[in-house]
Design a protein around this motif. Structure first.
Motif, PDB file in Angstrom:
ATOM      1  N   ARG A 107       0.857  -1.201   0.000  1.00 15.65           N
ATOM      2  CA  ARG A 107       0.000   0.000   0.000  1.00 15.65           C
ATOM      3  C   ARG A 107       0.890   1.247   0.000  1.00 15.65           C
ATOM      4  O   ARG A 107       0.628   2.210  -0.728  1.00 15.65           O
ATOM      5  CB  ARG A 107      -0.925   0.001   1.219  1.00 15.65           C
ATOM      6  CG  ARG A 107      -2.039   1.021   1.039  1.00 15.65           C
ATOM      7  CD  ARG A 107      -2.933   1.193   2.238  1.00 15.65           C
ATOM      8  NE  ARG A 107      -4.170   1.863   1.860  1.00 15.65           N
ATOM      9  CZ  ARG A 107      -4.260   3.140   1.500  1.00 15.65           C
ATOM     10  NH1 ARG A 107      -3.180   3.891   1.480  1.00 15.65           N
ATOM     11  NH2 ARG A 107      -5.423   3.672   1.147  1.00 15.65           N
ATOM     12  N   GLU A 108       1.905   1.191   0.810  1.00 16.17           N
ATOM     13  CA  GLU A 108       2.855   2.331   0.840  1.00 16.17           C
ATOM     14  C   GLU A 108       3.510   2.538  -0.517  1.00 16.17           C
ATOM     15  O   GLU A 108       3.722   3.660  -0.966  1.00 16.17           O
ATOM     16  CB  GLU A 108       3.945   2.069   1.890  1.00 16.17           C
ATOM     17  CG  GLU A 108       3.654   2.768   3.190  1.00 16.17           C
ATOM     18  CD  GLU A 108       4.751   2.537   4.218  1.00 16.17           C
ATOM     19  OE1 GLU A 108       5.927   2.694   3.852  1.00 16.17           O
ATOM     20  OE2 GLU A 108       4.401   2.171   5.350  1.00 16.17           O
ATOM     21  N   ALA A 109       3.833   1.412  -1.153  1.00 15.30           N
ATOM     22  CA  ALA A 109       4.460   1.510  -2.489  1.00 15.30           C
ATOM     23  C   ALA A 109       3.501   2.156  -3.495  1.00 15.30           C
ATOM     24  O   ALA A 109       3.918   2.931  -4.366  1.00 15.30           O
ATOM     25  CB  ALA A 109       4.884   0.123  -2.966  1.00 15.30           C
ATOM     26  N   ILE A 110       2.213   1.873  -3.354  1.00  9.00           N
ATOM     27  CA  ILE A 110       1.226   2.500  -4.256  1.00  9.00           C
ATOM     28  C   ILE A 110       1.145   4.003  -3.970  1.00  9.00           C
ATOM     29  O   ILE A 110       1.045   4.819  -4.895  1.00  9.00           O
ATOM     30  CB  ILE A 110      -0.155   1.811  -4.125  1.00  9.00           C
ATOM     31  CG1 ILE A 110      -0.067   0.357  -4.605  1.00  9.00           C
ATOM     32  CG2 ILE A 110      -1.214   2.553  -4.947  1.00  9.00           C
ATOM     33  CD1 ILE A 110      -1.311  -0.488  -4.324  1.00  9.00           C
ATOM     34  N   CYS A 111       1.229   4.376  -2.675  1.00 16.98           N
ATOM     35  CA  CYS A 111       1.221   5.810  -2.314  1.00 16.98           C
ATOM     36  C   CYS A 111       2.431   6.496  -2.939  1.00 16.98           C
ATOM     37  O   CYS A 111       2.340   7.613  -3.466  1.00 16.98           O
ATOM     38  CB  CYS A 111       1.247   6.002  -0.809  1.00 16.98           C
ATOM     39  SG  CYS A 111      -0.233   5.366  -0.003  1.00 16.98           S
ATOM     40  N   LYS A 112       3.579   5.812  -2.882  1.00 16.55           N
ATOM     41  CA  LYS A 112       4.807   6.368  -3.473  1.00 16.55           C
ATOM     42  C   LYS A 112       4.638   6.477  -4.999  1.00 16.55           C
ATOM     43  O   LYS A 112       5.073   7.441  -5.637  1.00 16.55           O
ATOM     44  CB  LYS A 112       5.975   5.447  -3.100  1.00 16.55           C
ATOM     45  CG  LYS A 112       7.285   5.715  -3.801  1.00 16.55           C
ATOM     46  CD  LYS A 112       7.971   6.960  -3.233  1.00 16.55           C
ATOM     47  CE  LYS A 112       9.405   7.137  -3.703  1.00 16.55           C
ATOM     48  NZ  LYS A 112       9.651   7.068  -5.096  1.00 16.55           N
ATOM     49  N   MET A 113       3.981   5.460  -5.568  1.00 20.09           N
ATOM     50  CA  MET A 113       3.722   5.472  -7.014  1.00 20.09           C
ATOM     51  C   MET A 113       2.908   6.715  -7.388  1.00 20.09           C
ATOM     52  O   MET A 113       3.182   7.383  -8.398  1.00 20.09           O
ATOM     53  CB  MET A 113       2.961   4.195  -7.396  1.00 20.09           C
ATOM     54  CG  MET A 113       2.637   4.049  -8.863  1.00 20.09           C
ATOM     55  SD  MET A 113       1.694   2.517  -9.140  1.00 20.09           S
ATOM     56  CE  MET A 113       2.994   1.383  -9.574  1.00 20.09           C
ATOM     57  N   ALA A 114       1.926   7.051  -6.553  1.00 19.14           N
ATOM     58  CA  ALA A 114       1.096   8.244  -6.810  1.00 19.14           C
ATOM     59  C   ALA A 114       1.969   9.498  -6.799  1.00 19.14           C
ATOM     60  O   ALA A 114       1.811  10.381  -7.653  1.00 19.14           O
ATOM     61  CB  ALA A 114      -0.020   8.333  -5.777  1.00 19.14           C
ATOM     62  N   GLU A 115       2.881   9.569  -5.850  1.00 22.28           N
ATOM     63  CA  GLU A 115       3.781  10.733  -5.776  1.00 22.28           C
ATOM     64  C   GLU A 115       4.661  10.818  -7.021  1.00 22.28           C
ATOM     65  O   GLU A 115       4.881  11.890  -7.583  1.00 22.28           O
ATOM     66  CB  GLU A 115       4.703  10.641  -4.547  1.00 22.28           C
ATOM     67  CG  GLU A 115       4.010  10.966  -3.234  1.00 22.28           C
ATOM     68  CD  GLU A 115       4.911  10.630  -2.044  1.00 22.28           C
ATOM     69  OE1 GLU A 115       6.151  10.601  -2.214  1.00 22.28           O
ATOM     70  OE2 GLU A 115       4.364  10.373  -0.961  1.00 22.28           O
ATOM     71  N   ASP A 116       5.178   9.662  -7.430  1.00 21.72           N
ATOM     72  CA  ASP A 116       6.059   9.640  -8.621  1.00 21.72           C
ATOM     73  C   ASP A 116       5.288  10.057  -9.880  1.00 21.72           C
ATOM     74  O   ASP A 116       5.812  10.786 -10.719  1.00 21.72           O
ATOM     75  CB  ASP A 116       6.647   8.228  -8.830  1.00 21.72           C
ATOM     76  CG  ASP A 116       7.623   7.852  -7.728  1.00 21.72           C
ATOM     77  OD1 ASP A 116       8.042   8.763  -6.978  1.00 21.72           O
ATOM     78  OD2 ASP A 116       7.935   6.651  -7.604  1.00 21.72           O
ATOM     79  N   ILE A 117       4.051   9.585  -9.987  1.00 23.00           N
ATOM     80  CA  ILE A 117       3.243   9.965 -11.151  1.00 23.00           C
ATOM     81  C   ILE A 117       2.986  11.475 -11.120  1.00 23.00           C
ATOM     82  O   ILE A 117       3.122  12.163 -12.139  1.00 23.00           O
ATOM     83  CB  ILE A 117       1.901   9.179 -11.184  1.00 23.00           C
ATOM     84  CG1 ILE A 117       2.169   7.702 -11.465  1.00 23.00           C
ATOM     85  CG2 ILE A 117       0.964   9.754 -12.224  1.00 23.00           C
ATOM     86  CD1 ILE A 117       0.956   6.794 -11.313  1.00 23.00           C
ATOM     87  N   LYS A 118       2.642  11.966  -9.933  1.00 24.12           N
ATOM     88  CA  LYS A 118       2.371  13.409  -9.802  1.00 24.12           C
ATOM     89  C   LYS A 118       3.572  14.228 -10.274  1.00 24.12           C
ATOM     90  O   LYS A 118       3.420  15.239 -10.976  1.00 24.12           O
ATOM     91  CB  LYS A 118       2.027  13.737  -8.335  1.00 24.12           C
ATOM     92  CG  LYS A 118       1.576  15.177  -8.183  1.00 24.12           C
ATOM     93  CD  LYS A 118       1.308  15.547  -6.746  1.00 24.12           C
ATOM     94  CE  LYS A 118       0.925  17.032  -6.702  1.00 24.12           C
ATOM     95  NZ  LYS A 118       0.994  17.573  -5.367  1.00 24.12           N
ATOM     96  N   ALA A 119       4.775  13.739  -9.916  1.00 23.76           N
ATOM     97  CA  ALA A 119       6.000  14.479 -10.292  1.00 23.76           C
ATOM     98  C   ALA A 119       6.144  14.559 -11.825  1.00 23.76           C
ATOM     99  O   ALA A 119       6.637  15.557 -12.344  1.00 23.76           O
ATOM    100  CB  ALA A 119       7.212  13.796  -9.676  1.00 23.76           C
ATOM    101  N   THR A 120       5.707  13.516 -12.519  1.00 22.60           N
ATOM    102  CA  THR A 120       5.837  13.550 -13.996  1.00 22.60           C
ATOM    103  C   THR A 120       4.841  14.519 -14.629  1.00 22.60           C
ATOM    104  O   THR A 120       4.987  14.887 -15.794  1.00 22.60           O
ATOM    105  CB  THR A 120       5.601  12.152 -14.634  1.00 22.60           C
ATOM    106  OG1 THR A 120       4.224  11.803 -14.483  1.00 22.60           O
ATOM    107  CG2 THR A 120       6.486  11.079 -14.022  1.00 22.60           C
ATOM    108  N   LEU A 121       3.831  14.900 -13.866  1.00 24.83           N
ATOM    109  CA  LEU A 121       2.786  15.779 -14.412  1.00 24.83           C
ATOM    110  C   LEU A 121       3.099  17.249 -14.192  1.00 24.83           C
ATOM    111  O   LEU A 121       2.390  18.123 -14.695  1.00 24.83           O
ATOM    112  CB  LEU A 121       1.422  15.434 -13.786  1.00 24.83           C
ATOM    113  CG  LEU A 121       0.876  14.040 -14.107  1.00 24.83           C
ATOM    114  CD1 LEU A 121      -0.284  13.687 -13.186  1.00 24.83           C
ATOM    115  CD2 LEU A 121       0.432  13.967 -15.557  1.00 24.83           C
TER     116      LEU A 121
END
Ligand code: FEO
Length: 400
Positions: free
Chosen positions: A385-399
């Motif tokens: 779950r934490e990894a998915i939260c981190k994934m959201a942050e990483d995606i946000k950074a690309t935007l």
């Protein structure tokens, strides 16, 4: 009973609407139907621009007869030989056997293959050839692979009307309104236009770019008359800009399309967590799709829209879940490019889909698969779950 519309004082829409068709090309759902457009120019010579699908044959013939108003048909221009536009060609020839037919060299080869009559009256045209009807003068431009190799478009120099074949078409029957400015052209409308574009012409971005370059040099371009959907006589740039973006494989919007393949809900749960985390992080342009419950043509419409795509898939028979595999295969086939991809796999005993999806995506041009991928074994753990939260942050950074 005839049901025609005036496009200009001497050009008439004489097509038909099919609201009974389930699948366009026997593959793409058309819940709102589809129009098959044909246009009749009533000049010193009468000229029909393409015919129609067999499904609307009776209405089409009635419309042509009404627009001719007792005159005979002199000329038939075949911009596109695909049967949704040429199937009723023999019906025209039965009624007006002396009609002179104009098409490309490639179309003339297909003409015989389909068994159409009138070969003795067939004229082939090349790029830039002209045909005078009296007041109207048509100029022919080749548009190969938009969406078949034999396609041409016809530009009426007199009125500035581009008869654009499949280009600038869309799904959806015409419900009384013929012109785009008579209907509501909103996001929903463009989603269907994008679904048509992506699935019908999406593979041929370079060829669409070539056509756009030719169109940009058509002096006095005032109207676009496609073979499906409404006629554009206002705000042409609005649709041309979309076509330019789609055909360059540029995302239309910054946003995240999350597509999941889930058998018992655990992978869906991961997709929901990602969507929720993204929205809470301020990324509100997020769409969640179940690949099993969404026809792939709609998924294709969405991948031509969003900048980021998250693919979450279970493993199935040691491979990618079939619906997800078909979806990625369609993206490949349609030449989709320039997207940022995020991957999560699930598998209770031998997860495989992460590497398999990655290798499919890496074969595609300009696809950036994010380094951090997640493997879930059945139900996501707290760490995952934490990894998915981190994934959201990483995606946000690309935007940003
Ligand atoms: Fe509408 Fe390519 O036919």
């Amino acid at each position: 009973m005839e049901c025609t519309r005036e496009v200009t004082e001497d050009i008439y829409w004489v097509g038909g609407n099919d609201r009974r068709l389930g699948l366009f090309e026997n593959i793409h759902p058309v819940p709102d139907g589809v129009s098959y457009n044909s246009y009749l120019i009533s000049d010193e010579k009468t000229c029909l621009m393409d015919t129609c699908d067999w499904a609307v044959g009776q209405r089409f013939i009635e419309n042509v007869e009404a627009a001719l108003n007792g005159r005979k048909l002199d000329v038939l221009v075949v911009d596109h030989m695909e049967p949704d536009h040429a199937a009723t060609l023999n019906e025209i020839l039965l009624r007006w056997p002396d009609v002179e037919i104009y098409c490309t060299m490639m179309a003339s080869r297909m003409y015989g293959q389909y068994g159409y009559k009138g070969l003795e009256n067939l004229h082939t045209v090349c790029e830039g050839d002209t045909l005078s009807l009296g007041r109207h003068e048509l100029v022919f431009y080749l548009a190969p692979m938009v969406h078949w190799p034999e396609v041409m478009v016809s530009f009426d120099k007199t009125t500035g009307i581009l008869f654009s074949a499949d280009a600038f078409g869309t799904f959806g029957a015409l419900n009384g309104a013929l012109f785009a400015d008579e209907m509501e052209i909103d996001d929903e409308w463009f989603a269907e236009a994008r679904r048509y574009y992506g699935n019908i012409c999406g593979k041929y971005g370079m060829q669409v770019q070539n056509l756009l370059a030719k169109a940009s040099k058509m002096e006095g371009l005032s109207m676009i008359c496609p073979l499906h959907g409404p006629v554009w006589r206002k705000d042409l740039d609005k649709f041309i800009e979309k076509y330019d973006k789609w055909s360059k494989y540029e995302p239309e919007e910054k946003g995240v399309l999350i597509c999941y393949a889930s058998m018992y809900g655990h992978t869906e749960n991961c997709a929901e967590v990602l969507a929720s985390e993204l929205i809470q992080a301020g990324v509100t342009n997020v769409k969640l799709c179940d690949v099993s419950g969404t026809h792939v043509s709609y998924l294709i419409s969405d991948v031509f829209k969003y900048s980021n795509i998250a693919l979450f898939s279970v493993t199935y028979n040691m491979g990618v879940f079939p619906k997800m595999k078909d979806f990625i295969h369609d993206m490949q086939a349609l030449n989709l490019q320039n997207r940022t991809i995020t991957i999560l796999e699930n598998g209770t005993w031998a997860p495989q889909s992460k590497d398999l999806m990655t290798s499919m995506l890496e074969e595609m041009q300009g696809m950036s698969v994010m380094e951090e991928k997640i493997t879930v074994m059945s139900n996501a753990s707290d760490d995952q779950r934490e990894a998915i939260c981190k994934m959201a942050e990483d995606i946000k950074a690309t935007l940003e």
